[in-house]
Scaffold this active site. Structure first.
Site, mmCIF file in Angstrom:
data_model
loop_
_atom_site.group_PDB
_atom_site.id
_atom_site.type_symbol
_atom_site.label_atom_id
_atom_site.label_comp_id
_atom_site.label_asym_id
_atom_site.label_seq_id
_atom_site.Cartn_x
_atom_site.Cartn_y
_atom_site.Cartn_z
ATOM 1 N N THR A 86 -15.191 -6.218 -3.659
ATOM 2 C CA THR A 86 -14.198 -6.932 -4.477
ATOM 3 C C THR A 86 -12.828 -6.289 -4.311
ATOM 4 O O THR A 86 -11.926 -6.546 -5.107
ATOM 5 C CB THR A 86 -14.589 -6.905 -5.974
ATOM 6 O OG1 THR A 86 -14.802 -5.545 -6.369
ATOM 7 C CG2 THR A 86 -15.837 -7.718 -6.241
ATOM 8 N N SER A 144 -9.191 -11.130 -10.119
ATOM 9 C CA SER A 144 -8.278 -11.018 -11.279
ATOM 10 C C SER A 144 -8.007 -12.375 -11.931
ATOM 11 O O SER A 144 -7.132 -12.483 -12.792
ATOM 12 C CB SER A 144 -6.959 -10.380 -10.834
ATOM 13 O OG SER A 144 -6.301 -11.213 -9.884
ATOM 14 N N ARG A 166 -10.823 -5.158 -0.810
ATOM 15 C CA ARG A 166 -10.080 -5.800 0.263
ATOM 16 C C ARG A 166 -11.000 -5.984 1.470
ATOM 17 O O ARG A 166 -11.797 -5.091 1.798
ATOM 18 C CB ARG A 166 -8.872 -4.948 0.688
ATOM 19 C CG ARG A 166 -7.670 -5.021 -0.236
ATOM 20 C CD ARG A 166 -7.012 -6.407 -0.252
ATOM 21 N NE ARG A 166 -5.799 -6.451 -1.033
ATOM 22 C CZ ARG A 166 -5.714 -6.865 -2.308
ATOM 23 N NH1 ARG A 166 -6.809 -7.258 -2.953
ATOM 24 N NH2 ARG A 166 -4.552 -6.900 -2.928
ATOM 25 N N GLU A 207 -8.123 -13.671 5.052
ATOM 26 C CA GLU A 207 -8.289 -14.743 4.048
ATOM 27 C C GLU A 207 -7.181 -15.769 4.208
ATOM 28 O O GLU A 207 -6.056 -15.396 4.512
ATOM 29 C CB GLU A 207 -8.168 -14.156 2.637
ATOM 30 C CG GLU A 207 -9.262 -13.199 2.279
ATOM 31 C CD GLU A 207 -8.990 -12.528 0.934
ATOM 32 O OE1 GLU A 207 -8.081 -12.977 0.191
ATOM 33 O OE2 GLU A 207 -9.683 -11.552 0.636
ATOM 34 N N HIS A 224 -11.733 -14.718 -3.520
ATOM 35 C CA HIS A 224 -10.747 -13.742 -4.014
ATOM 36 C C HIS A 224 -10.279 -14.092 -5.446
ATOM 37 O O HIS A 224 -9.093 -14.378 -5.664
ATOM 38 C CB HIS A 224 -9.538 -13.656 -3.066
ATOM 39 C CG HIS A 224 -8.742 -12.391 -3.259
ATOM 40 N ND1 HIS A 224 -8.114 -11.736 -2.242
ATOM 41 C CD2 HIS A 224 -8.476 -11.652 -4.365
ATOM 42 C CE1 HIS A 224 -7.484 -10.662 -2.702
ATOM 43 N NE2 HIS A 224 -7.697 -10.598 -3.998
HETATM 44 C C1 DGY Z 1 -4.636 -7.619 -6.591
HETATM 45 O O1 DGY Z 1 -3.969 -7.591 -7.619
HETATM 46 O O2 DGY Z 1 -4.495 -6.789 -5.693
HETATM 47 C C2 DGY Z 1 -5.634 -8.718 -6.445
HETATM 48 O O3 DGY Z 1 -6.395 -8.584 -5.308
HETATM 49 C C3 DGY Z 1 -4.927 -10.056 -6.429
HETATM 50 O O4 DGY Z 1 -3.873 -9.980 -5.527
#
Ligand code: DGY
Length: 321
Positions: free
Chosen positions: A238, A290, A240, A269, A287
């Site tokens: 979760t 958040s 990268r 992505e 993705h």
């Molecule tokens: C972050 O905040 O890095 C999340 O992956 C969304 O961009």
């Protein structure tokens, strides 16, 4: 009264965040939520003082080099900063901030969803029901792997990693972690620190990637490391996509070395490696770590707090460059 600073906002943000932007700044909003090219972005920055980008805009050294001299701060709407060349920003005297803390709970929720989805074959099951192909029940039907009491290894015990550990403990998992440094033992709650990633891997029924993407962590999950995991382990990412060597992960999912993978993030992505889609043992999300109403508001307000501090002549709380 001095003019309000012009802020280029690259994506559509929650209404409350855009309202505060409009109150305190002269924002250049993107109501259609169009993905800007580098040329669009550079052109939009003409006469602006700040950019509020997401991870979808790549601020490479080349792009930063083309920004007008008026740009003084990049206040990211993201915790990750791998889309920004921090050294190039520093070299041009551009301040860069991110939005830590506020998305840890939401992202850890998605890590648990990926973990459970992969272990319990939730994607396959959902597809069966949704396509009306569910015909029967039997003791052998849709048998997955139980996660309760298993050993989880967390790579990157920062804010998100620590929340994942807390959620995993609720499933009675034994928590192991690898981090550049051991965290304060008061925060470990029994988690076992491994200075050496290699020695942790054989203990991981589940491996959760929670570290930032940096030149050092690129491809950290490669064939050699997957080989060290127990047979039938589960991988969750979760953080990268760049942390993963796709060829190695896909080969291990195909061969059965790994039971499954739960992925929310990918290389390149949204044009992900199509082989992931063809594997029955992948649980795939787009993705959305958040992506809760609460967190997206909090990310926006946190980015605005950083802008406010900067334009008030104070040090922004989340400065990364
Ligand atoms: C972050 O905040 O890095 C999340 O992956 C969304 O961009």
């Amino acid at each position: 009264m001095s003019a309000k600073p012009v802020v280029v906002v690259t994506r559509k943000l929650p209404a409350a965040v855009e309202a505060r932007l409009g109150r305190d700044y002269a924002p250049r909003l993107n109501p259609d939520d169009r993905l800007y090219s580098a040329d669009d972005l550079v052109a939009l920055c003409n006469g602006a003082s700040a950019i509020m980008p997401c991870h979808t805009e790549r601020l490479s050294a080349e792009v930063i080099g083309r920004l007008p001299a008026t740009i003084r701060i990049v206040a990211n709407f993201s915790v990750g900063t791998d889309h920004v060349d921090l050294a190039a920003a520093r070299a041009r005297g551009i301040v860069v901030t991110n939005t830590p803390d506020v998305l840890s709970d939401a992202t850890a929720e998605i890590a648990m969803l990926c973990l459970l989805g992969a272990a319990r074959r939730a994607g396959e099951g959902e597809r069966l029901v949704r396509t009306a192909e569910w015909r029967d029940w039997s003791p052998a039907f849709m048998v997955g792997v139980q996660v309760t009491g298993k050993r989880i290894g967390i790579v990157g015990m920062g804010r998100v990693g620590q929340v994942v550990a807390r959620r995993a403990r609720a499933f009675e998992m034994q928590v192991h972690y690898h981090n550049r440094r051991r965290i304060d033992p008061d925060l470990e709650h029994g988690a076992v620190y491994h200075a050496d990633l290699e020695s942790m891997l054989p203990l991981c029924d589940i491996l959760s990637l929670n570290c930032p993407a940096t030149p050092e962590t690129k491809g950290v999950l490669n064939a050699a490391r997957i080989a060290r995991l127990p047979d039938g382990a589960i991988v969750v990412n979760t953080a990268r996509g760049a942390l993963v060597d796709d060829d190695a992960l896909i080969a291990a999912l195909k061969s059965g070395k790994l039971w499954a993978a739960g992925l929310d993030v990918y290389n390149n992505e949204p044009a992900i490696d199509p082989r992931y889609r063809d594997l029955p043992n992948t649980f795939l999300l787009p993705h959305i770590g958040s992506a809760t109403r609460e967190t997206r508001n909090a990310m926006g307000f946190r980015a605005l707090d950083n802008l406010d501090a900067f334009f008030a002549g104070r040090e922004p709380g989340d400065r990364v460059a």
